[in-house]
Write a protein that holds these residues in place. Structure first.
Motif, PDB file in Angstrom:
ATOM      1  N   ASN A   1       1.585 -52.281  72.631  1.00  0.00           N
ATOM      2  CA  ASN A   1       2.968 -52.742  72.759  1.00  0.00           C
ATOM      3  C   ASN A   1       3.822 -52.124  71.734  1.00  0.00           C
ATOM      4  OD1 ASN A   1       3.114 -54.547  74.903  1.00  0.00           O
ATOM      5  ND2 ASN A   1       2.286 -56.362  73.847  1.00  0.00           N
ATOM      6  N   LYS A   2       5.138 -51.756  71.978  1.00  0.00           N
ATOM      7  CA  LYS A   2       5.869 -51.317  70.853  1.00  0.00           C
ATOM      8  C   LYS A   2       6.034 -52.398  69.632  1.00  0.00           C
ATOM      9  CE  LYS A   2       6.458 -47.514  73.236  1.00  0.00           C
ATOM     10  NZ  LYS A   2       5.508 -46.649  73.113  1.00  0.00           N
ATOM     11  N   ILE A   3       6.198 -51.860  68.417  1.00  0.00           N
ATOM     12  CA  ILE A   3       6.658 -52.647  67.525  1.00  0.00           C
ATOM     13  C   ILE A   3       8.225 -52.928  67.412  1.00  0.00           C
ATOM     14  CG2 ILE A   3       6.485 -52.969  64.903  1.00  0.00           C
ATOM     15  CD1 ILE A   3       4.195 -51.114  65.086  1.00  0.00           C
ATOM     16  N   ASN A   4       8.823 -54.143  67.417  1.00  0.00           N
ATOM     17  CA  ASN A   4       9.989 -54.389  67.356  1.00  0.00           C
ATOM     18  C   ASN A   4      10.312 -54.624  65.895  1.00  0.00           C
ATOM     19  OD1 ASN A   4      10.675 -54.110  69.962  1.00  0.00           O
ATOM     20  ND2 ASN A   4       9.671 -56.399  70.461  1.00  0.00           N
ATOM     21  N   TYR A   5      11.487 -54.209  65.587  1.00  0.00           N
ATOM     22  CA  TYR A   5      11.851 -54.616  63.965  1.00  0.00           C
ATOM     23  C   TYR A   5      13.539 -54.428  63.856  1.00  0.00           C
ATOM     24  CZ  TYR A   5      13.003 -49.517  63.883  1.00  0.00           C
ATOM     25  OH  TYR A   5      13.322 -48.110  63.870  1.00  0.00           O
ATOM     26  N   SER A   6      13.799 -55.248  62.913  1.00  0.00           N
ATOM     27  CA  SER A   6      15.184 -55.051  62.392  1.00  0.00           C
ATOM     28  C   SER A   6      15.364 -55.232  61.080  1.00  0.00           C
ATOM     29  CB  SER A   6      15.875 -56.196  63.083  1.00  0.00           C
ATOM     30  OG  SER A   6      15.963 -56.426  64.463  1.00  0.00           O
ATOM     31  N   PHE A   7      16.584 -54.652  60.780  1.00  0.00           N
ATOM     32  CA  PHE A   7      16.881 -54.699  59.034  1.00  0.00           C
ATOM     33  C   PHE A   7      18.296 -55.462  58.855  1.00  0.00           C
ATOM     34  CE2 PHE A   7      14.500 -50.746  59.474  1.00  0.00           C
ATOM     35  CZ  PHE A   7      13.537 -50.967  58.687  1.00  0.00           C
ATOM     36  N   PHE A   8      18.130 -56.530  58.084  1.00  0.00           N
ATOM     37  CA  PHE A   8      19.569 -57.310  57.968  1.00  0.00           C
ATOM     38  C   PHE A   8      20.034 -57.303  56.478  1.00  0.00           C
ATOM     39  CE2 PHE A   8      16.902 -59.539  61.286  1.00  0.00           C
ATOM     40  CZ  PHE A   8      17.947 -59.616  62.440  1.00  0.00           C
ATOM     41  N   PRO A   9      21.274 -56.786  56.479  1.00  0.00           N
ATOM     42  CA  PRO A   9      21.785 -56.754  54.981  1.00  0.00           C
ATOM     43  C   PRO A   9      21.759 -57.755  54.373  1.00  0.00           C
ATOM     44  CG  PRO A   9      23.598 -55.978  56.649  1.00  0.00           C
ATOM     45  CD  PRO A   9      22.310 -56.495  57.265  1.00  0.00           C
TER      46      PRO A   9
ATOM     47  N   GLU B   1       8.261 -57.628  64.303  1.00  0.00           N
ATOM     48  CA  GLU B   1       7.953 -58.418  65.483  1.00  0.00           C
ATOM     49  C   GLU B   1       6.846 -57.745  66.520  1.00  0.00           C
ATOM     50  OE1 GLU B   1      11.018 -61.216  67.657  1.00  0.00           O
ATOM     51  OE2 GLU B   1      10.728 -59.132  69.053  1.00  0.00           O
ATOM     52  N   ILE B   2       5.759 -58.586  66.563  1.00  0.00           N
ATOM     53  CA  ILE B   2       4.701 -57.951  67.666  1.00  0.00           C
ATOM     54  C   ILE B   2       4.400 -58.777  68.623  1.00  0.00           C
ATOM     55  CG2 ILE B   2       2.368 -56.932  67.485  1.00  0.00           C
ATOM     56  CD1 ILE B   2       3.175 -57.601  64.304  1.00  0.00           C
ATOM     57  N   TYR B   3       4.381 -58.468  70.027  1.00  0.00           N
ATOM     58  CA  TYR B   3       3.904 -59.051  71.195  1.00  0.00           C
ATOM     59  C   TYR B   3       2.503 -58.949  71.529  1.00  0.00           C
ATOM     60  CZ  TYR B   3       8.734 -60.410  71.921  1.00  0.00           C
ATOM     61  OH  TYR B   3       9.954 -60.851  71.832  1.00  0.00           O
ATOM     62  N   ILE B   4       1.761 -59.861  71.817  1.00  0.00           N
ATOM     63  CA  ILE B   4       0.147 -59.603  72.256  1.00  0.00           C
ATOM     64  C   ILE B   4       0.248 -60.347  73.781  1.00  0.00           C
ATOM     65  CG2 ILE B   4      -2.014 -60.189  71.695  1.00  0.00           C
ATOM     66  CD1 ILE B   4      -1.170 -60.449  68.678  1.00  0.00           C
ATOM     67  N   ASN B   5       0.340 -59.684  74.747  1.00  0.00           N
ATOM     68  CA  ASN B   5       0.243 -60.134  76.181  1.00  0.00           C
ATOM     69  C   ASN B   5      -1.314 -60.684  76.340  1.00  0.00           C
ATOM     70  OD1 ASN B   5       2.436 -58.887  76.135  1.00  0.00           O
ATOM     71  ND2 ASN B   5       2.052 -57.271  77.357  1.00  0.00           N
ATOM     72  N   ASN B   6      -0.927 -61.939  77.153  1.00  0.00           N
ATOM     73  CA  ASN B   6      -2.388 -62.444  77.701  1.00  0.00           C
ATOM     74  C   ASN B   6      -2.960 -61.673  78.727  1.00  0.00           C
ATOM     75  OD1 ASN B   6      -1.769 -64.934  76.340  1.00  0.00           O
ATOM     76  ND2 ASN B   6      -0.618 -66.006  77.984  1.00  0.00           N
TER      77      ASN B   6
END
Length: 183
Positions: free
Chosen positions: A159-167, A178-183
């Motif tokens: 899966n793609k790696i999701n990320y955000s930067f909050f000031p 954030e990482i998803y691991i599907n069943n």
């Protein structure tokens, strides 16, 4: 700035089956206890062995990244542990979601964003090639890593790696990974 750590944490832990939720100082003691706790919970779950191992291995890598790359905060940011981080592992009908979060200095954002975007752009075979290349050509960094962690996470999860930067301030941001691991 508008980012609120308590709201962020609450949003991650609501309406899901939470396996582990933590916010505080990221220490080697915390990591050891968390891995042990998650391992027991995964063993008690009805998940197949392959998924349990994948979740555990990705968690190990995520916690190591958090431990080695959390930045000390300046004194201007009050009431937060110096090595503060967030870890939430939740399960739903589609799989597992692992979120980690920590403060980073603004001068690291471009490098981190470029690295994750590059990893996210690669196919499964290209990730495998990149992993082999890093394994055979990189030297260990001052923090002990060779740059394999993010590539390994992407390979294991498919899966793609999701990320955000909050000031947080002019010089600091909160990095959500954030990482998803599907069943």
């Amino acid at each position: 700035m508008n980012f609120d750590i308590d709201t962020y944490y609450k949003d991650l832990t609501e309406a899901k089956e939470v396996i582990l939720a933590y916010k505080g100082s990221i220490t080697s003691d915390f990591i050891n206890k968390s891995l042990e706790e998650v391992e027991h919970k995964l063993l008690d779950s009805k998940e197949i062995v392959k998924i349990r191992k994948k979740v555990y291995n990705v968690l190990v890598e995520s916690l190591q990244n958090l431990y080695h790359h959390v930045d000390d905060l300046p004194e201007t940011i009050e009431n937060i542990d110096p090595k503060f981080g967030v870890v939430v592992i939740a399960m739903d009908e589609e799989g597992f979601k692992i979120n980690t979060g920590n403060f980073i200095s603004s001068n690291k954002i471009k490098y981190l964003k470029d690295k994750i975007d590059k990893i996210n752009s690669l196919s499964k075979d290209e990730l495998k090639d990149m992993y082999k290349f890093i394994l055979n050509h990189q030297k260990l960094s001052a923090k002990g890593g060779g740059g394999l962690g993010l590539v390994d996470i992407a390979r294991k999860t498919n899966n793609k790696i999701n990320y955000s930067f909050f000031p947080i301030s002019d010089d600091y941001f909160f990095f959500d990974f954030e990482i998803y691991i599907n069943n």
